[in-house]
Design a protein around this motif. Structure first.
Motif, mmCIF file in Angstrom:
data_model
loop_
_atom_site.group_PDB
_atom_site.id
_atom_site.type_symbol
_atom_site.label_atom_id
_atom_site.label_comp_id
_atom_site.label_asym_id
_atom_site.label_seq_id
_atom_site.Cartn_x
_atom_site.Cartn_y
_atom_site.Cartn_z
ATOM 1 N N GLU A 157 -10.662 136.037 89.219
ATOM 2 C CA GLU A 157 -11.686 135.842 88.208
ATOM 3 C C GLU A 157 -11.775 136.983 87.174
ATOM 4 O O GLU A 157 -12.009 136.719 85.990
ATOM 5 N N SER A 158 -11.593 138.231 87.622
ATOM 6 C CA SER A 158 -11.831 139.350 86.694
ATOM 7 C C SER A 158 -10.811 140.475 86.785
ATOM 8 O O SER A 158 -10.934 141.468 86.050
ATOM 9 N N ASN A 166 -16.334 136.035 79.916
ATOM 10 C CA ASN A 166 -15.581 134.889 79.409
ATOM 11 C C ASN A 166 -16.331 134.364 78.184
ATOM 12 O O ASN A 166 -17.419 133.808 78.310
ATOM 13 N N ASN A 167 -15.704 134.544 77.032
ATOM 14 C CA ASN A 167 -16.344 134.118 75.797
ATOM 15 C C ASN A 167 -15.719 132.840 75.205
ATOM 16 O O ASN A 167 -15.989 132.509 74.053
ATOM 17 N N TRP A 168 -14.892 132.114 75.944
ATOM 18 C CA TRP A 168 -14.214 130.975 75.358
ATOM 19 C C TRP A 168 -14.432 129.662 76.103
ATOM 20 O O TRP A 168 -14.238 128.584 75.513
ATOM 21 N N ASP A 169 -14.822 129.663 77.417
ATOM 22 C CA ASP A 169 -14.948 128.392 78.153
ATOM 23 C C ASP A 169 -16.231 127.667 77.754
ATOM 24 O O ASP A 169 -16.979 128.092 76.877
ATOM 25 N N ALA A 172 -19.475 129.619 77.841
ATOM 26 C CA ALA A 172 -19.660 130.488 76.679
ATOM 27 C C ALA A 172 -20.112 129.679 75.480
ATOM 28 O O ALA A 172 -20.971 130.114 74.695
ATOM 29 N N PRO A 177 -22.262 132.698 78.949
ATOM 30 C CA PRO A 177 -20.921 133.081 79.380
ATOM 31 C C PRO A 177 -20.888 133.637 80.793
ATOM 32 O O PRO A 177 -21.860 134.225 81.285
ATOM 33 N N SER A 178 -19.782 133.468 81.484
ATOM 34 C CA SER A 178 -19.579 134.009 82.829
ATOM 35 C C SER A 178 -19.340 135.506 82.715
ATOM 36 O O SER A 178 -18.589 135.953 81.841
ATOM 37 N N LYS A 179 -19.938 136.279 83.659
ATOM 38 C CA LYS A 179 -19.836 137.744 83.589
ATOM 39 C C LYS A 179 -19.570 138.348 84.959
ATOM 40 O O LYS A 179 -19.887 137.763 85.992
ATOM 41 N N GLN A 183 -17.448 136.429 87.864
ATOM 42 C CA GLN A 183 -17.720 135.541 86.727
ATOM 43 C C GLN A 183 -18.874 134.561 87.012
ATOM 44 O O GLN A 183 -18.692 133.334 87.081
#
Length: 229
Positions: A157-158, A166-169, A172, A177-179, A183
């Protein structure tokens, strides 16, 4: 010319009369002397006796009163000293008990801190330490998971970066967004956050514990997750 004597009468010369008068006077004086002083002495004795008796009684009573007051003073003084001694003893006992209680509390706190320190190991501030600390918390909370299962999912994941985002899925695109290491999106983090960990998606330990709590609820354990979840 010689006088004739009358039968039954004796002739008293002038000298005889004077002698008789002197005897009578002396007798009366003796009687008066013997009677009057005796009466006066008796009266004086009678009148003086009550005074002497009263003085004697008053003196005895006064002496007894002073003695009583002196005794009362001694008793009061003794009682005051005894009360002072008792008060000091009580104050000393209270102070001793307070000091002992404070010392006991300090010992208990020190022992508790020592036990807590013994129960809470120090973890390294790296990926290995974060996983181990997360597992320590998960064990107390009854959340399943193993070191291997957590480490495998973190790397996927990271790559072990606690600041990954994650700024694109789709998440997001939806503004959540997942962090973090595993994530986690904010709604999931809020729902599965474990009390006692930081309320911060980027905090590595809080992120791992919340993600494993979610995985346990949905998949049974993070060990059962092998792809995006």
């Amino acid at each position: 010319m010689s006088a004739s004597r009358t039968p039954g009468h004796s002739r008293l010369t002038k000298a005889h009369k004077l002698s008789l008068a002197g005897v009578a006077t002396l007798s009366a004086a003796a009687v008066a002397f013997s009677l009057v002083p005796a009466d006066v002495a008796e009266a004086e004795t009678i009148s003086a006796a009550p005074v002497a008796w009263t003085q004697a009684v008053n003196g005895t009573q006064t002496k007894a009163l002073y003695g009583h007051l002196s005794t009362q003073h001694v008793i009061a003084d003794a009682n005051a000293k005894a009360a002072a001694v008792a008060a000091k003893a009580k104050a000393d006992a209270d102070a001793k008990a307070k000091a002992e209680a404070a010392a006991k509390k300090a010992r208990e706190q020190k022992a508790a801190a020592s036990r807590s320190a013994a129960r809470t190991p120090v973890f390294a501030n790296n990926l290995d330490g974060w996983i181990k600390e997360a597992l320590f918390i998960m064990k107390k909370e009854g959340i399943p998971g193993t070191y291997a299962g957590i480490h495998r999912n973190i790397m996927r994941e990271s790559s072990g970066n606690p600041m990954a985002i994650n700024n694109w899925d789709i998440n997001a695109q939806n503004g959540i967004p997942s962090k973090g290491l595993l994530q986690v999106i904010l709604p999931t983090f809020k729902a599965y956050h474990v009390k006692g960990t930081k309320f911060d998606q980027y905090d590595p330990v809080a992120n791992i514990v919340a993600a494993c709590n979610y995985a346990a609820d949905r998949y049974g354990s993070m060990d059962n997750v092998n792809s995006a979840y």
